[in-house]
Every structure is written in C-alpha cells, then in structure tokens.
Write a protein that holds these residues in place. Sequence first.
Motif, short mmCIF file in Angstrom:
data_model
loop_
_atom_site.label_atom_id
_atom_site.label_comp_id
_atom_site.label_asym_id
_atom_site.label_seq_id
_atom_site.Cartn_x
_atom_site.Cartn_y
_atom_site.Cartn_z
N ARG A 62 0.83 -1.20 0.00
CA ARG A 62 0.00 0.00 0.00
C ARG A 62 0.86 1.24 0.00
N GLY A 63 0.83 1.98 -1.10
CA GLY A 63 1.57 3.23 -1.13
C GLY A 63 1.95 3.66 -2.54
N ASN A 64 2.45 4.86 -2.63
CA ASN A 64 2.95 5.41 -3.87
C ASN A 64 4.06 4.51 -4.41
N PRO A 65 3.93 4.00 -5.63
CA PRO A 65 4.90 3.02 -6.14
C PRO A 65 6.34 3.52 -6.10
N LEU A 66 6.53 4.79 -6.36
CA LEU A 66 7.90 5.30 -6.36
C LEU A 66 8.53 5.11 -4.98
N ASN A 67 7.76 5.33 -3.94
CA ASN A 67 8.30 5.23 -2.58
C ASN A 67 8.38 3.80 -2.08
N VAL A 68 7.29 3.04 -2.24
CA VAL A 68 7.33 1.67 -1.69
C VAL A 68 8.30 0.80 -2.46
N LEU A 69 8.38 1.02 -3.78
CA LEU A 69 9.32 0.21 -4.55
C LEU A 69 10.76 0.55 -4.18
N MET A 77 14.72 5.93 -10.63
CA MET A 77 15.00 5.65 -9.22
C MET A 77 15.72 4.29 -9.08
N ALA A 78 15.20 3.28 -9.78
CA ALA A 78 15.76 1.93 -9.65
C ALA A 78 17.18 1.87 -10.20
N GLU A 79 17.36 2.48 -11.36
CA GLU A 79 18.69 2.43 -11.98
C GLU A 79 19.72 3.15 -11.12
N LYS A 80 19.27 4.18 -10.44
CA LYS A 80 20.17 4.90 -9.53
C LYS A 80 20.63 3.99 -8.39
N LEU A 81 19.75 3.06 -8.02
CA LEU A 81 20.10 2.11 -6.95
C LEU A 81 20.87 0.92 -7.51
N GLY A 82 21.17 0.94 -8.80
CA GLY A 82 21.90 -0.17 -9.40
C GLY A 82 21.02 -1.36 -9.75
N VAL A 83 19.72 -1.16 -9.78
CA VAL A 83 18.79 -2.25 -10.13
C VAL A 83 18.53 -2.23 -11.63
#
Length: 577
Positions: free
Chosen positions: A81-88, A120-126
Amino acid sequence: MGAARVIYWFRTDLRLHDSPALHAALELKPEVLYPVWTWDPHYVYHARVSSNRWRYLLDCQADVDKRIKKLTGSNGLLVLRGNPLNVLKQALQDWKITHLVFEQDTDTYALSRDTQVRAMAEKLGVKVVSKLGRTLWDPIELNKVHGGKPVMTLAAVQKLGSQIGPVPRPIEAPTSLPSAGDTKLEAPKDEIQDAPDLNEPARGDGRVTSYDQVAGPNGDYSVPTMEEINIKPAEGPYRGGETLALEALEAYMADKKKTATFEKPKTNPGVFHPPETTLLSPHLHFGSLSIRTFYWRVMDVCKAYGSGASKPPASLEGQLLFRDMYFAAQCGIDNFEQTLGNAHCRYIPWRLLQEPDEEAEAWLEAWTHGRTGFPWIDAIMRQLRRDGWIHHLARHSVACFLTRGHCYIAWEKGAQVFEELLIDHETACNVGNWQWLSCTAFFSQYYRVYSPVAFGKKWDKSGALIREFVPELKNVPDKYIYEPWLMSKVDMKAAGCILGQDYPKRIFDEKEQAKVALAGMKEAYDAKLYGDSPQIGKTKSPESPVKSGKKRGQQSLDGFAKKAKIEPAEEHEANEA
DNA sequence: CTGCAGGTTGACAAC
DNA sequence: GGTTGTCAACCTGCA
C-alpha cells in the motif's frame, strides 16, 4: 555475480498465462521472486472508478494471488500500500533486489510514473526490464514506422503491423514460481495526497484504512477487501479474474461459427444478460486475458472456418485492431485526453467545454443518471450504472446523443462518466471512441445521427432493455415504449406511468434539437479549428484553461495524471528528516 | 495539384 | 417487411 533477486511488478497484466514480462523475469532464474502490486493512491483518489470496477480489480488480484500461491507453495501476490515510487524504492533496498520487471504501459500517467520509477531503480543499481504484452504491436513502434505520425486509421494498423511482423504466439503459464524472500519492509511514511478525491461517489462512510500500513491490516500484504478500501458494494453481475477470463474465452470460441462470422454492427445492443458480444473487454483491461491469446484463438478459429469468416473492421480481429489503433493514437498525441492542446482533435465550441451553462448542466445531469425522458437513452445509462457494461452500439447511441447528435455537450463530459462506470474502461479506447462518436477525430460524418427513438426500436421492438432498466415504463404498451410522450392521459393511467411524475418528460424535442446540433457541427467544421489552434486561446478569457493547472486537472481524464505531482524521492527523504 | 474511392455499425421514405 | 435511394457532404489515403 550472485543470483538474480527479482520484483515482478503487476499492473496491466493480472494473469500468469502469456505474460512476456513474467517470462522475462523467470528467464533470469531468480533465487527469489517478489510478485508485487502497488496500491497506488493516484488510482484510489485521482481516477474515477465505480464500485463495479473496484470489485473487478480485487477479483483479478485474488485470482492471481491464488494462482501464485499454488505455484510457489508459499507466498501469493504482495500488495504494497503506497505510492509506487516510494514503496518500490524501499522494497528494492530492503529485499536486495537486482531486477525490477514489468509489462510496458503507455498510458499517460503510467508513462510518467514508470519513467520516474526506472530512474530511481537504476540509480540504486537495479536493472529494469519491461516487455510488451498489452497490445498486439508496440504502439510506440507503430507510430515510428508511420513516420512519426500517430496511427489513426485501421488500414494503417494493418499495414504497419504486417510490416513490423506477425503477432507472437502466446506463451504458456509457468508451472512453478520461486518464492519471495523475507518480506520485511521498513515502510516509508507516505504522504498520501487525497485531494481531489474523484472516487468520492463510490466510497462508503467509513475512513479509508488502505494506507495505515504498507502491508495491510493483517501485516501480510494480502489482497484488500472492498471493506478495507471502503468502497460501497458493487451491484453489477460481472466478475473478474484470470480463471473466469480463460473460461469465458473458451466458451465463446467453442461456437466456431459465431466466432468466425462475428460482425460487430450486427450484434444486438438490446440483448443483455448475457449480451451477444464476448464480454472479454474488461479482462483485456485488467490483463486477466492476454490480448495475444485472444487474438490467436480467434485467428485459428477463423482460419479453420474458411472463406465464410468475417473480416476487419467488423470481425473480432477488427475489434482487437481498433484497440491497438487507439493505444497508438494515445501515446502519439499530446493532450490526447482532451480537446484543448490536442492537434488531432477538431475544436467544436461544445456547451460546457469552457463556459458555464445551466441548461446544458441540467441535460448532462439527466443523461448521466438516465432521466432524459428518452427511454432508450435512459435504459442504457442506467444499465451502465448498475452493471458497468453496455453494448458497443449502445455506447454509440448515448455518446452521439450527448455530443454532436443532440445535446451538443463536450465529449469530455460524457467520457468522464464512462470512465467512472465502465468495468472495461480503457483510457485510450474510451477517449478515442468519444472522439470518434463526437466527430472530433477518427470519424467525421456528423450528419449520420443516431435517433434516440428509431435506433433502439430497430433492434428491440418491444423494448425489453427499457422494461428491465427503466421499470417505471414496464407496463407501457410497445407502441409507446420508445416515445412515452405520445401517450394520452388515459394511456398513461392505464400504464401506471404519468409523465412528469413517474417518469420525466423528454428534455427536448429530439428532431428540433438534432437540427440545432447539426447546424452547430456544420459551422464548427467550416471554421476548421483544432484543439491547438491559436485562435482558440485568443477568444477565451485570459485565465486560459490550457495553462491553469489545478482546475483543469480536476476536470480532465487520465490526462490529469501527467499533471499530478509525483514527489521526487529526494524530496521525500528531506521531508522525513 | 486533382480526382476519386472508401469509410465498423444512420434515418427515413418510397417502393 | 426487406431493399434502395436520398439526405447533404465529412474525412483520409492513394493514384
């Protein structure tokens, strides 16, 4: 290099069969697979969704949840439950994810959401993997091979589609799935933006508790209930889920002649429970049925049937091609969801497009709730509200009536009502069809007007649809069922239906009003203006709706999404600190 | 440039 | 009651 740890992000693809994205996820041979749905407050607050469609979504989630549990032997769908950008962002970190995989979605809001999530994900190396699975061809590619112009004719879809290549055959559902790992999540404190609450009509009295915890009330990421999301009970008869979708497909395909000779314009809009068409569109919307599975089942049946099979545009194949056309148009046209700023949408000075208009407001209200005094129109609109589904030609009939045919009201107003009430609501198709019917794009023969009296009568002489959905007319004789205003006082008494008391008087004389609307259309066509014509801005007040953010946003369709502010992750961290 | 055919699904009157 | 022409005439795509 360690084994892959994957989040599979379900969105437009609530199924396990023929899912190219899920297939890609499994090809990574992941040691853990987290099947995730993000319960996005954007859809909860900023999209119009009726109880019927909320229930359909939960049906689809519950079915996928059950199927996943069967294959993992442990976890099912994890609803965060939450904004996908944040919870992901949190999940990618806490669960040490290496790959985020999802099906491509070219809806206006989805494009902007996915761009941010990807960054966001790519920044985390995902690594981010997205696959086409929602349409027959990639809508972006269709437009590209069309020379960068949006694809807006069926002939173009066929031609360019065959240039791109054949639609891939469906792939089998997986027979096993890796389990998710530890699902502990340091839940981010999401600031839920609940205004404007476009879902207010469907909401019950209680508080929305969906966002109290990222894992839901039981702490187990379970699929929410209607009570939990605080949505009023759904009234309609149609239920969702992959299991039902595949059964419904097979049931329809079992009648080979009906499938192969299908011609949409010959199916009867007056028939309901069950209708004459496939009723598979809501399954396509939620992805509980794969478009390619549907396409190839139809193509194979038609091929086996031989030369007597119907052809596009009327055939079942044609129906699917139209869907691809609208997806391509949507992602190829700026401001597709509205007139203003839309270079491909003819500008017509519709009532309620920009200026207040009391009479038009009253007509819109009557149309919306099935109280126009035209039994055929009212029956369809009440069927839409109760069941969440109406026949394609019924959609034509009421859309033509509200826009170019009679009321001369802006098509966006009608599209918003459909957006809320249809269980198969697909922004691209809904907006495209409203533009088609209002003769603002795709179609232009505005002198072909559906009569609110004659059109229905042609299909359904005795008015069964009217008698079902407008019960106050139940005992009106066939002779008057489409035109109750022709009844004498004696007739009304005998039928137990006094006009203006038990059922409304018609809001206008439809023949007179059709003349007014036609004259307006002719004038508007002569002016040759489009949604992006500079003259339009000039003739309006300096507080131009094109530029002013908030008020316009509330009124527009899914296009609202692209104006909705999604906070960058950095700002959120700052807020929390 | 022009001309022309075709376009998912109309309504109505005349035969 | 089923077929045909007229209504007043739009667009796009292609030759």
